[in-house]
Enzyme design. Structure first.
Site, short mmCIF file in Angstrom:
data_model
loop_
_atom_site.label_atom_id
_atom_site.label_comp_id
_atom_site.label_asym_id
_atom_site.label_seq_id
_atom_site.Cartn_x
_atom_site.Cartn_y
_atom_site.Cartn_z
N THR A 95 43.08 40.75 45.01
CA THR A 95 43.11 39.40 45.60
C THR A 95 44.54 38.90 45.68
OG1 THR A 95 40.85 38.77 45.02
CG2 THR A 95 42.45 36.99 45.16
N SER B 250 43.27 48.11 44.31
CA SER B 250 42.79 47.51 43.07
C SER B 250 42.59 48.61 42.03
CB SER B 250 41.45 46.81 43.33
OG SER B 250 40.82 46.50 42.11
N HIS C 63 40.63 48.43 39.23
CA HIS C 63 39.29 48.54 38.64
C HIS C 63 38.25 49.10 39.61
CE1 HIS C 63 36.91 45.00 40.17
NE2 HIS C 63 38.12 44.61 40.51
N THR D 19 55.38 38.20 33.04
CA THR D 19 55.46 39.41 32.22
C THR D 19 54.46 40.43 32.73
OG1 THR D 19 56.18 38.16 30.29
CG2 THR D 19 55.23 40.33 29.88
N CYS E 278 31.79 39.72 44.78
CA CYS E 278 32.47 38.43 44.92
C CYS E 278 31.57 37.37 45.52
CB CYS E 278 33.71 38.58 45.77
SG CYS E 278 35.03 39.41 44.87
#
Lengths: 387, 387
Positions: free
Chosen positions: B74, B202, B204, B240, B329
């Site tokens: 995203t 992505s 995952h 970070t 989603c």
């Protein structure tokens, strides 16, 4: 075998607590569902995210609906500032911040200026890094809509009077954001006490994993999302939730509430005070920056006359001690710290800074070792500079 | 003991591969440095991030400088679209996308329209979900600056002709972004072959952890950051780095390049075909959506006449089978899928959809079980609907 490192850079990041990692592991293994999925694997992931949300809400003394999980504090800071401004009626609003904020806050404000979306006032600080409440009051204009001030500074550890400033701003009807990243380990973060509308936290500064942060956003205050899409996090932050990191952050926050934390923090403060006294006594030309009283209990920040902070950090590293020149985020740039410049320190002197930041795994013997290693290291660098 | 789940929702998220988790664990334990820190613990974290960057660059056949790590796809999608548009000269540029993109792309485009920063054309698709290259060509205007089209659809698995469209757009000097999230497991993602300027991935969805994504951005093409601050990722993504997740994503990408992947994918396709044939044969009123040929090898997407997809998913879940109504989603919203509506399916029929998405841990016996459980489950729901 890897040599043992004396880690005195907790301000940059913290190791993950063992219990935190244990809480995370199921979500890196069998509990791999997408929280948006309807099936039980998805529901179980969603329940874990909601449990973590509740932990953070308890810590901040707010409603779980007011907790937004982000990828970290940078995203939380940028979302607060840009997201609040996006929801303002047209016209050119005014924002107040300080000259010593974290780069994510400063840069978010600079973007507002560049894009002519807001005027921004950058408040100066006194010689110890403190924002004066009178200065906030003077800077207020009828069009001031948002003030963003950190709770404690990442470099010099100076703590701001967030509660009093929040009280003032609430009376004036001005939104107030605080970056509580460095404060969360040590200070009262209950938003009801602080009078803030937005508050940012980072997981990896409180013994949680990297990749998670929190933005507290007060109910009914309009906020626009930075990341749009699937509508996760109540539409305020789209993207599949980083379940394992969020679970880790929840566990890390749980541990901040433990009664024994006070004891740990007293111990940390005691070791830090020994470090400060020892360095001031043993190293000529060492000068403590920031406030002696109003600073985080784990922070010791010095300049060392005639030596570059980078050289000190590198030499200490060779001797197994991890420290920092300031904040990790700005460490790679060779520029003097904007925080030290704001204190009125000359650029050349600002480059000679070293920050030691202690944490819950710091031991008395670590301090003893630093006090033994640092003075000859500084001497060595000074001799090298002479030749 | 937890009952074994037959997981057929790999399109929503994948379990983490054991080797991926093994690669991550040091960065959740002893290797906890902040990559921006100068000391060896920081350097070691930075080296791990750079190694992962090299893995992704090898996979995409590009330079490591062209790889931007984000918190997920995203963020990658929104950064590509908003970041590219921010760098355009003034005037009102034109953007082309399709009606069946992921919500993050669609919503990023809608924001551009709302804020009057761009005009957007949403291309229709044919009955199988395919964007016609002639439609892209017709939609081009002198002021068209960016086209964003997904490589493969997350719901119905339809694969687009990215390479040919990319070839057209390169000739026209129009920037091209592709969302390759669903494609990465199966299709050639070399950017040199695809003729794209931006590509999102992505972690995952490829057996890596949640919390990491990649945006490939072609060298010398101006891109503005979404997250500003400490200047990480070459100033294009501050905050970070989520070291452990990035390391995991690197390892996951490494495994995508393994020669045995082709074999696994042939096996997946074979099982998927058996599932499709079995369902069409055994369940009256079942209808396959999308293309039979030009679809991802792991995707099987049906509508079941007279039954709600949600009810099927919930009943299958009770029987230990994890499936989805479409994309995770949008699963919580009770709206019909925008993808199915774009195919010309009536809203009432669009609500009767179920997606089965297979993965590398799917077994023949899982398919056998679904073919045994699903037909009576549909019957049961239909009987319930009648009464």
């Amino acid at each position: 075998m890897k040599k043992k490192i004396i880690y005195l850079d907790y301000g940059a990041t913290t190791p993950i607590d063992k219990e935190v990692l244990a809480a995370m592991l199921p979500y890196l293994k069998q509990e791999y569902g997408n929280p948006s999925s309807l099936h039980s694997l998805g529901q179980s992931a969603m329940a874990a995210v909601d449990k973590a949300r509740m932990s953070v809400a308890l810590f901040l003394d707010c409603s779980p609906d007011e907790i937004l999980f982000t990828s970290g504090a940078t995203e939380a800071n940028v979302t607060a500032i840009h997201g609040a401004l996006k929801q303002m009626p047209s016209g050119k609003p005014h924002v107040i911040t300080s000259a010593i904020e974290h780069e994510s806050v400063l840069e978010a404000c600079r973007q507002l200026e560049l894009q002519q979306k807001a005027d921004v006032t950058y408040l100066g600080v006194n010689g110890q890094g403190k924002v004066q409440i009178e200065d906030v009051e003077k800077a207020l204009r009828p069009e001031t809509v948002l003030v963003s001030l950190q709770y404690a500074n990442s470099e010099i550890g100076t703590v701001q009077n967030i509660r009093e400033i929040g009280f003032l701003l609430r009376k004036q009807g001005v939104l107030f954001h605080t970056d509580a990243v460095q404060a969360a380990n040590f200070l009262d973060c209950r938003v009801s006490e602080l009078n803030v509308d937005f508050l940012s936290m980072s997981s990896h500064k409180i013994y949680g994993p990297k990749g998670a942060g929190v933005l507290y956003h007060k109910m009914h205050i309009p906020l626009a999302p930075l990341l749009v899409g699937g509508g996760q996090e109540g539409g305020l932050r789209s993207g599949t939730e980083n379940v394992a990191s969020i679970v880790g952050m929840g566990k890390a926050v749980d541990q901040l509430s433990f009664p024994h934390l006070n004891l740990i923090n007293i111990k940390i403060r005691h070791m830090r005070d020994r470090l400060i006294k020892g360095i001031l006594k043993k190293v000529e030309g060492a000068s403590l920056k920031g406030s002696l009283e109003g600073r985080l209990p784990n922070n010791a920040h010095f300049t060392f006359e005639g030596v570059e902070g980078r050289d000190i950090v590198m030499l200490l590293d060779q001797k197994g001690i991890a420290a920092s020149t300031g904040s990790a985020c700005s460490e790679r740039s060779q520029e003097p710290s904007h925080v030290l410049l704001a204190l009125g320190i000359e650029p050349s002197k600002a480059l000679s800074s070293v920050r030691f930041s202690l944490g819950k795994y710091t031991k008395e013997e670590d301090i003893t070792k630093v006090l033994k290693v640092l003075p000859p290291a500084i001497d060595q660098l000074r001799r090298r500079a002479v030749h």
